[in-house]
Structure formats: structure tokens, C-alpha cells
Design a protein around this motif. Structure first.
Motif, PDB file in Angstrom:
ATOM      1  N   TYR A  64       0.851  -1.192   0.000  1.00 10.74           N
ATOM      2  CA  TYR A  64       0.000   0.000   0.000  1.00 10.74           C
ATOM      3  C   TYR A  64       0.880   1.231   0.000  1.00 10.74           C
ATOM      4  CZ  TYR A  64      -3.392   3.382   1.604  1.00 10.74           C
ATOM      5  OH  TYR A  64      -4.205   4.468   1.713  1.00 10.74           O
ATOM      6  N   SER A  65       0.524   2.179  -0.841  1.00 14.25           N
ATOM      7  CA  SER A  65       1.372   3.370  -0.932  1.00 14.25           C
ATOM      8  C   SER A  65       0.525   4.623  -0.808  1.00 14.25           C
ATOM      9  CB  SER A  65       2.083   3.348  -2.289  1.00 14.25           C
ATOM     10  OG  SER A  65       2.721   4.568  -2.506  1.00 14.25           O
ATOM     11  N   LEU A  66       0.958   5.556  -0.002  1.00 13.59           N
ATOM     12  CA  LEU A  66       0.274   6.841   0.127  1.00 13.59           C
ATOM     13  C   LEU A  66       0.900   7.815  -0.865  1.00 13.59           C
ATOM     14  CD1 LEU A  66       0.229   7.119   4.010  1.00 13.59           C
ATOM     15  CD2 LEU A  66      -1.620   6.382   2.538  1.00 13.59           C
ATOM     16  N   LYS A  67       0.049   8.539  -1.598  1.00 11.20           N
ATOM     17  CA  LYS A  67       0.586   9.464  -2.610  1.00 11.20           C
ATOM     18  C   LYS A  67       0.930  10.801  -1.958  1.00 11.20           C
ATOM     19  CE  LYS A  67      -1.561   7.451  -6.675  1.00 11.20           C
ATOM     20  NZ  LYS A  67      -1.766   6.152  -6.125  1.00 11.20           N
ATOM     21  N   VAL A  68       1.915  10.727  -1.089  1.00  9.38           N
ATOM     22  CA  VAL A  68       2.413  11.935  -0.411  1.00  9.38           C
ATOM     23  C   VAL A  68       3.930  11.807  -0.356  1.00  9.38           C
ATOM     24  CG1 VAL A  68       0.372  12.336   1.017  1.00  9.38           C
ATOM     25  CG2 VAL A  68       2.147  10.818   1.848  1.00  9.38           C
ATOM     26  N   PRO A  69       4.622  12.916  -0.175  1.00  5.61           N
ATOM     27  CA  PRO A  69       6.087  12.813  -0.064  1.00  5.61           C
ATOM     28  C   PRO A  69       6.475  11.908   1.101  1.00  5.61           C
ATOM     29  CG  PRO A  69       5.393  15.103  -0.232  1.00  5.61           C
ATOM     30  CD  PRO A  69       4.154  14.277  -0.055  1.00  5.61           C
ATOM     31  N   LEU A  70       7.477  11.101   0.905  1.00  8.15           N
ATOM     32  CA  LEU A  70       7.931  10.213   1.974  1.00  8.15           C
ATOM     33  C   LEU A  70       8.618  11.027   3.066  1.00  8.15           C
ATOM     34  CD1 LEU A  70       9.491   7.259  -0.039  1.00  8.15           C
ATOM     35  CD2 LEU A  70       7.366   7.240   1.228  1.00  8.15           C
ATOM     36  N   SER A  71       8.228  10.785   4.281  1.00  5.11           N
ATOM     37  CA  SER A  71       8.895  11.466   5.391  1.00  5.11           C
ATOM     38  C   SER A  71      10.119  10.646   5.801  1.00  5.11           C
ATOM     39  CB  SER A  71       7.932  11.574   6.581  1.00  5.11           C
ATOM     40  OG  SER A  71       7.700  10.289   7.110  1.00  5.11           O
ATOM     41  N   ASP A  72      10.963  11.229   6.636  1.00  7.69           N
ATOM     42  CA  ASP A  72      12.122  10.495   7.144  1.00  7.69           C
ATOM     43  C   ASP A  72      11.677   9.226   7.861  1.00  7.69           C
ATOM     44  OD1 ASP A  72      13.684  12.458   6.177  1.00  7.69           O
ATOM     45  OD2 ASP A  72      14.037  13.456   8.099  1.00  7.69           O
ATOM     46  N   GLU A  73      10.566   9.360   8.615  1.00  7.16           N
ATOM     47  CA  GLU A  73      10.045   8.226   9.383  1.00  7.16           C
ATOM     48  C   GLU A  73       9.744   7.055   8.464  1.00  7.16           C
ATOM     49  OE1 GLU A  73       9.784   6.437  12.437  1.00  7.16           O
ATOM     50  OE2 GLU A  73       9.580   8.514  13.002  1.00  7.16           O
ATOM     51  N   ARG A  74       9.124   7.334   7.336  1.00  4.56           N
ATOM     52  CA  ARG A  74       8.725   6.257   6.437  1.00  4.56           C
ATOM     53  C   ARG A  74       9.932   5.687   5.699  1.00  4.56           C
ATOM     54  NH1 ARG A  74       4.235   7.097   2.662  1.00  4.56           N
ATOM     55  NH2 ARG A  74       4.442   4.853   2.558  1.00  4.56           N
ATOM     56  N   ARG A  75      10.953   6.492   5.483  1.00  4.37           N
ATOM     57  CA  ARG A  75      12.162   5.969   4.827  1.00  4.37           C
ATOM     58  C   ARG A  75      12.915   5.019   5.753  1.00  4.37           C
ATOM     59  NH1 ARG A  75      13.640  11.200   3.599  1.00  4.37           N
ATOM     60  NH2 ARG A  75      12.742  11.915   1.664  1.00  4.37           N
ATOM     61  N   ARG A  76      12.882   5.353   7.059  1.00 10.83           N
ATOM     62  CA  ARG A  76      13.670   4.599   8.022  1.00 10.83           C
ATOM     63  C   ARG A  76      13.087   3.211   8.290  1.00 10.83           C
ATOM     64  NH1 ARG A  76      14.689   8.894  11.260  1.00 10.83           N
ATOM     65  NH2 ARG A  76      12.909   8.499  12.574  1.00 10.83           N
ATOM     66  N   HIS A  77      11.758   3.076   8.196  1.00  9.04           N
ATOM     67  CA  HIS A  77      11.110   1.806   8.522  1.00  9.04           C
ATOM     68  C   HIS A  77      10.278   1.318   7.344  1.00  9.04           C
ATOM     69  CE1 HIS A  77      11.534   3.832  12.510  1.00  9.04           C
ATOM     70  NE2 HIS A  77      12.093   2.667  12.765  1.00  9.04           N
ATOM     71  N   GLN A  78      10.472   0.060   6.993  1.00 15.17           N
ATOM     72  CA  GLN A  78       9.685  -0.502   5.896  1.00 15.17           C
ATOM     73  C   GLN A  78       8.259  -0.762   6.367  1.00 15.17           C
ATOM     74  OE1 GLN A  78      11.169  -4.147   4.303  1.00 15.17           O
ATOM     75  NE2 GLN A  78       9.548  -4.296   2.784  1.00 15.17           N
ATOM     76  N   ARG A  79       7.295  -0.322   5.556  1.00 16.96           N
ATOM     77  CA  ARG A  79       5.900  -0.547   5.908  1.00 16.96           C
ATOM     78  C   ARG A  79       5.459  -1.933   5.449  1.00 16.96           C
ATOM     79  NH1 ARG A  79       1.990   4.084   7.088  1.00 16.96           N
ATOM     80  NH2 ARG A  79       3.454   5.371   8.205  1.00 16.96           N
ATOM     81  N   VAL A  80       4.678  -2.578   6.285  1.00 19.26           N
ATOM     82  CA  VAL A  80       4.141  -3.900   5.975  1.00 19.26           C
ATOM     83  C   VAL A  80       2.638  -3.761   5.792  1.00 19.26           C
ATOM     84  CG1 VAL A  80       3.815  -6.250   6.868  1.00 19.26           C
ATOM     85  CG2 VAL A  80       5.931  -5.015   7.370  1.00 19.26           C
ATOM     86  N   LYS A  81       2.119  -4.331   4.720  1.00 20.16           N
ATOM     87  CA  LYS A  81       0.669  -4.275   4.487  1.00 20.16           C
ATOM     88  C   LYS A  81       0.006  -5.302   5.391  1.00 20.16           C
ATOM     89  CE  LYS A  81      -2.801  -4.570   0.926  1.00 20.16           C
ATOM     90  NZ  LYS A  81      -3.250  -3.652  -0.069  1.00 20.16           N
ATOM     91  N   VAL A  82      -0.679  -4.841   6.426  1.00 22.35           N
ATOM     92  CA  VAL A  82      -1.367  -5.730   7.361  1.00 22.35           C
ATOM     93  C   VAL A  82      -2.754  -5.171   7.660  1.00 22.35           C
ATOM     94  CG1 VAL A  82       0.588  -6.834   8.538  1.00 22.35           C
ATOM     95  CG2 VAL A  82      -0.163  -4.588   9.296  1.00 22.35           C
ATOM     96  N   ALA A  83      -3.751  -6.049   7.653  1.00 23.18           N
ATOM     97  CA  ALA A  83      -5.131  -5.646   7.969  1.00 23.18           C
ATOM     98  C   ALA A  83      -5.456  -6.157   9.368  1.00 23.18           C
ATOM     99  CB  ALA A  83      -6.090  -6.219   6.944  1.00 23.18           C
ATOM    100  N   LEU A  84      -5.187  -5.324  10.376  1.00 23.00           N
ATOM    101  CA  LEU A  84      -5.453  -5.693  11.764  1.00 23.00           C
ATOM    102  C   LEU A  84      -6.650  -4.916  12.279  1.00 23.00           C
ATOM    103  CD1 LEU A  84      -1.793  -5.472  13.129  1.00 23.00           C
ATOM    104  CD2 LEU A  84      -2.994  -7.525  12.346  1.00 23.00           C
ATOM    105  N   LEU A  85      -7.590  -5.603  12.904  1.00 21.07           N
ATOM    106  CA  LEU A  85      -8.739  -4.919  13.496  1.00 21.07           C
ATOM    107  C   LEU A  85      -8.344  -4.364  14.857  1.00 21.07           C
ATOM    108  CD1 LEU A  85     -11.562  -7.475  12.655  1.00 21.07           C
ATOM    109  CD2 LEU A  85     -11.094  -5.302  11.523  1.00 21.07           C
ATOM    110  N   GLY A  86      -9.053  -3.333  15.268  1.00 21.62           N
ATOM    111  CA  GLY A  86      -8.766  -2.773  16.580  1.00 21.62           C
ATOM    112  C   GLY A  86      -9.705  -1.632  16.905  1.00 21.62           C
TER     113      GLY A  86
END
Length: 198
Positions: free
Chosen positions: A2-24
Motif C-alpha cells: 500500500y502506498s500513500l501518494k504523499v512525499p515520503l517522510s524520514d520516518e517512512r524511509r527509516r522503517h519498511q511498511r508492511v501491508k497488514v489488515a489488523l482490526l482494533g
């Protein structure tokens, strides 16, 4: 992924995002709780499908299946929800990274869910929590399943404490803001669950 169409922040560059569908559930600064589902997550942030949007910079506390409590601030809106940071110690981020790796591998391998039973919201959420000393405490059931329940209560009971919810014996398995999660001593069938909790 899943990708957000916004500039990548430092936070997002530092950690790889995992596509997970967790309820909560998540709580805004108003102290109200709402259901949610994750779209993706990293040790530094997550994207939530959420019915009520948070404001830019607003503090958000989320309770996610398999992950537990995470808190941070809303950083940007996304369609049908918002993205938020995850504020955590290095140790907690390492643990989160391991949990996310396991969840990603589980979805690839098709492993069964840890949560064994679907949760439902009872028609009558008011109930009585009875502690070991026989004291009765009013509580509100957030949701219930064949194997456990989440309730709001002011009681601070240690994990493992035996209790009775209504007529059902259980023990405390998790804490969250303003409440506790219980696991029933034995798994119920739907009929007995409806009798007790509607």
C-alpha cells in the motif's frame, strides 16, 4: 504494498511498511473510542481506516489485534482514515518489527489467525465483574467472543487474576486504557453466549 501518494517522510524511509489488515479500536483526545483497521504499518507509523478522523497533530491511542497498544500523533489524512506516527522506545520498536515480520510471513504462508473467535458487541453491555474476594463491580462490555471479552472498568487487576464476568469465570489477559481483556476459563457456544450477554 500500500502506498500513500504523499512525499515520503524520514520516518517512512527509516522503517519498511508492511501491508497488514489488523482490526482494533482507537481513541482520540475526546476519550471516545471507535473501531478501526490498519492498512499498513511500520515500527514508526501506521495507516488506519477510521470512521472518525483525527485532527493534524492530535494524539491517538490505538489497540490493535496481535500488536496491543500503540500511541502517536496524526500526521496526515488518507481516504477513509488517517496516518499516524508510532511513539515507542527502541526496545518496543524492535519488538514491533518482529511482530510485523511474523504477521507479514503469516499472511504470505496463510497461517491461521491467533484470534480464534469473532468478537460481537452485546445488545446489553452492562454487566457485573466479580473479583476473588466476592466483591461485585459494575462494568461495561465493549465486545465479547466465544473465548473472551473486553470490558471497561476502573479496576487495576494484574494479568492472570481470576474473575467472574456475569456468570462466566475468566482471567485477565491484557490491559488497555480504561479497561481489561478477559479470557474465559472455557470456550462457550453461541447459545450460551446469547443467553448471558444477548
Amino acid at each position: 504494498m500500500y502506498s500513500l501518494k504523499v512525499p515520503l517522510s524520514d520516518e517512512r524511509r527509516r522503517h519498511q511498511r508492511v501491508k497488514v489488515a489488523l482490526l482494533g479500536r482507537y481513541m482520540l483526545s475526546s476519550r471516545r473510542e471507535y473501531p478501526c483497521q490498519t492498512l499498513d504499518m511500520s515500527p514508526g507509523g501506521l495507516a488506519l481506516i477510521a470512521p472518525v478522523p483525527a485532527q493534524q497533530g492530535e494524539r491517538v491511542v490505538a489497540y490493535l489485534d496481535h500488536i496491543g497498544r500503540v500511541e502517536g500523533v496524526m500526521v496526515r489524512p488518507i481516504p477513509n482514515g488517517f496516518a499516524m506516527t508510532v511513539g515507542a522506545t527502541i526496545r518496543k520498536r524492535d519488538k514491533l518489527a518482529a511482530q510485523l515480520t511474523w504477521l507479514a510471513n503469516r499472511s504470505i504462508l496463510g497461517l491461521p489467525e491467533d484470534r480464534r473467535h469473532e468478537r460481537v458487541v452485546p445488545r446489553n453491555p452492562r454487566s457485573m465483574l466479580i473479583t476473588e474476594d466476592g466483591e461485585q463491580h459494575e462494568c461495561r462490555i465493549i465486545d465479547v467472543s466465544l473465548s473472551g471479552a473486553a470490558i471497561t472498568t476502573a479496576l487495576q487487576l494484574p494479568i492472570g487474576t481470576p474473575v467472574t464476568l456475569g456468570k462466566t469465570s475468566a482471567h485477565v489477559v491484557r490491559h488497555f486504557d480504561k479497561g481489561i481483556a478477559l479470557e474465559f476459563t472455557r470456550t462457550h457456544d453461541l447459545e450460551s453466549l446469547h443467553e448471558q450477554f444477548g
